[in-house]
Design a protein around this motif. Structure first.
Motif, short mmCIF file in Angstrom:
data_model
loop_
_atom_site.label_atom_id
_atom_site.label_comp_id
_atom_site.label_asym_id
_atom_site.label_seq_id
_atom_site.Cartn_x
_atom_site.Cartn_y
_atom_site.Cartn_z
N HIS A 28 35.95 67.07 22.58
CA HIS A 28 35.30 68.53 23.36
C HIS A 28 33.83 68.45 22.97
N MET B 30 41.74 76.09 27.94
CA MET B 30 43.12 75.54 26.82
C MET B 30 43.80 75.97 27.46
N ARG C 195 36.73 79.93 10.39
CA ARG C 195 35.98 79.75 11.36
C ARG C 195 35.60 81.23 11.68
N ASP C 196 34.58 80.84 12.49
CA ASP C 196 33.88 81.33 13.68
C ASP C 196 33.25 81.07 14.85
N LEU C 197 33.32 81.84 15.87
CA LEU C 197 33.10 81.35 17.38
C LEU C 197 31.71 82.08 17.84
N TYR D 271 34.13 85.90 18.00
CA TYR D 271 35.61 86.19 17.56
C TYR D 271 34.92 84.96 15.99
N SER D 272 36.20 85.46 15.32
CA SER D 272 36.25 85.15 14.09
C SER D 272 38.04 84.78 13.43
N GLY D 273 38.43 83.76 13.07
CA GLY D 273 39.67 83.71 12.43
C GLY D 273 39.54 83.85 10.89
N THR E 288 30.73 72.96 21.03
CA THR E 288 31.12 72.22 22.16
C THR E 288 30.94 72.28 23.35
N ARG E 289 32.31 71.94 24.96
CA ARG E 289 31.76 71.79 25.77
C ARG E 289 33.74 73.21 25.93
N ARG E 290 32.88 73.96 26.94
CA ARG E 290 34.16 74.81 27.26
C ARG E 290 35.34 74.11 27.68
N LEU E 291 36.65 74.11 27.27
CA LEU E 291 37.44 73.86 28.41
C LEU E 291 38.31 74.82 28.49
N ASP F 74 39.03 71.70 19.75
CA ASP F 74 39.57 72.70 18.54
C ASP F 74 38.62 71.59 17.08
N VAL G 244 31.45 76.18 17.51
CA VAL G 244 32.84 76.27 16.34
C VAL G 244 31.77 76.23 15.04
N GLU H 1 32.86 85.10 27.69
CA GLU H 1 33.31 83.68 27.23
C GLU H 1 33.56 82.53 28.30
N LEU I 192 31.01 76.23 23.53
CA LEU I 192 30.89 76.86 22.60
C LEU I 192 30.52 76.72 21.58
C1 Q0Z Z 1 38.93 77.29 20.31
C2 Q0Z Z 1 38.99 78.92 17.73
C3 Q0Z Z 1 37.51 80.51 15.37
C4 Q0Z Z 1 37.00 78.46 16.35
C5 Q0Z Z 1 38.72 78.67 21.54
N1 Q0Z Z 1 35.69 74.47 23.15
C6 Q0Z Z 1 36.70 75.27 23.37
N2 Q0Z Z 1 36.49 74.68 24.77
C7 Q0Z Z 1 38.03 76.30 24.33
N3 Q0Z Z 1 37.72 77.34 23.97
C8 Q0Z Z 1 38.42 76.81 22.00
C9 Q0Z Z 1 37.46 75.22 22.54
CL1 Q0Z Z 1 37.04 74.75 20.75
C10 Q0Z Z 1 38.88 77.36 21.60
N4 Q0Z Z 1 39.12 78.02 19.64
C11 Q0Z Z 1 40.29 78.53 17.80
C12 Q0Z Z 1 39.22 79.97 16.91
C13 Q0Z Z 1 36.74 79.82 15.62
C14 Q0Z Z 1 38.10 78.43 17.44
F1 Q0Z Z 1 37.52 81.64 15.08
N5 Q0Z Z 1 38.62 79.77 20.79
#
Ligand code: Q0Z
Length: 293
Positions: free
Chosen positions: A77, A104, A18-20, A13-15, A99-102, A223, A37, A29, A35
């Motif tokens: 995270h 959310m 930022r890129d994920l 994903y990309s905002g 980061t650790r996936r939480l 985040d 970030v 996911e 994850l």
């Molecule tokens: C944050 C986002 C983007 C970067 C998902 N530790 C986490 N656990 C679960 N979900 C997230 C995180 Cl950081 C999470 N985002 C927002 C979008 C780039 C962060 F394009 N999405």
């Protein structure tokens, strides 16, 4: 687009800026423990991503976020020592958060120490923000006597977040979690505002995102935190002087002013000239320098 391929990671994903990524080994996911970030050097204004990128911006914002995470006495995270974690590719090491996936929560935890932006717009129409009645006669940018918690519901991709009342947040996540989100957000904000204020920077408002760490069950800050992309920072001296520019964004105002003077906001924005790029990077650097001292 400009999200780089990273060895061992899959881009999901990309905002705007930022890129994920998830580890390549993860099927999707939801099945990944980690994850990545990555803060790019892209800059956005007036809902457009601009050209060229501001080389160094991603590293400065990542450093600022990391610094705040260290200051705040709240679980976050970020992955520290963890032999099981996949390595962070060297080419993005200075602008990546491992980061650790939480799990959310679908709530943007906004705290406002000043009334501006969407909060001011809502106040003008109703006299309240997110169900919190405010005194009459407030102007754009006025400081509030006490910071207020004004949550927003995280809209699906592409839609704008929607301001909600605390009561609505209770319906979404339950009484106990809603109160935990509010109280933690207000506590962090007050600490951060004090710290920034002592360094000549006024923290007007900010947005936190929280999740639940599936391993610990703890409410966990996620985040980016207290970057200028998730917060409004003003120069305290400029604010106090009270001129037209008192609410100027600490970092992006140069870009906004130049675009306003050189673009009618129809179609694609023009490319930023080198001088504007250089001055903008210097503002990001100054924000980082001032706050982290
Ligand atoms: C944050 C986002 C983007 C970067 C998902 N530790 C986490 N656990 C679960 N979900 C997230 C995180 Cl950081 C999470 N985002 C927002 C979008 C780039 C962060 F394009 N999405």
């Amino acid at each position: 687009m400009s999200a780089p391929q990273l060895l061992g990671w899959r881009h999901i994903y990309s905002g705007k800026v930022r890129d994920l990524y998830v580890p390549e080994a993860a099927t999707d996911e939801a099945h990944s423990d980690y994850l990545l970030v990555v803060a790019s050097d892209r800059i956005s204004a007036f809902d457009h991503v601009l050209e060229p990128p501001i080389l160094g911006k991603g590293a400065l914002l990542t450093a600022l976020s990391n610094w705040w995470f260290e200051q705040l006495a709240v679980p976050n995270h970020l992955v520290g020592e963890d032999p099981a974690a996949p390595p962070v590719p060297a080419e993005v090491a200075d602008r990546a958060m491992l980061t650790r996936r939480l799990e959310m929560y679908p709530i943007e935890c906004v705290v406002r120490g000043a009334l501006t932006g969407s909060g001011y717009a809502e106040y003008r129409e109703t006299g309240a923000v997110c169900g919190i009645d405010l005194p009459s006669g407030l102007s754009d940018g006025d400081l509030l006597d006490e910071p207020i918690y004004t949550p927003a519901y995280k809209a699906p991709l592409g839609e704008h977040d929607e301001n909600i009342t605390f009561a609505r947040s209770v319906e979404l996540v339950g009484e106990q979690v809603a109160a935990e989100l509010r109280d933690t957000s207000l506590r962090i904000f007050s600490r951060a505002r004090e710290l920034a204020g002592a360094r000549g920077v006024l923290l007007a408002d900010t947005k936190f995102e929280f999740g639940r760490d599936p391993r610990t069950g703890a409410l966990t800050l996620a985040d980016e935190v207290l970057t200028s992309d998730s917060s409004r920072y003003w120069d305290a001296d400029v604010y106090r002087a009270g001129g037209e520019d008192r609410l100027a964004s600490f970092d992006k105002q140069i870009v906004r002013d130049w675009l306003s003077a050189n673009w009618n906001k129809q179609g694609e924005p023009p490319e930023l000239p080198p001088e504007i790029v250089a001055r903008t990077l210097e503002r990001y650097a100054e924000l980082h320098r001032r706050i982290t001292g």
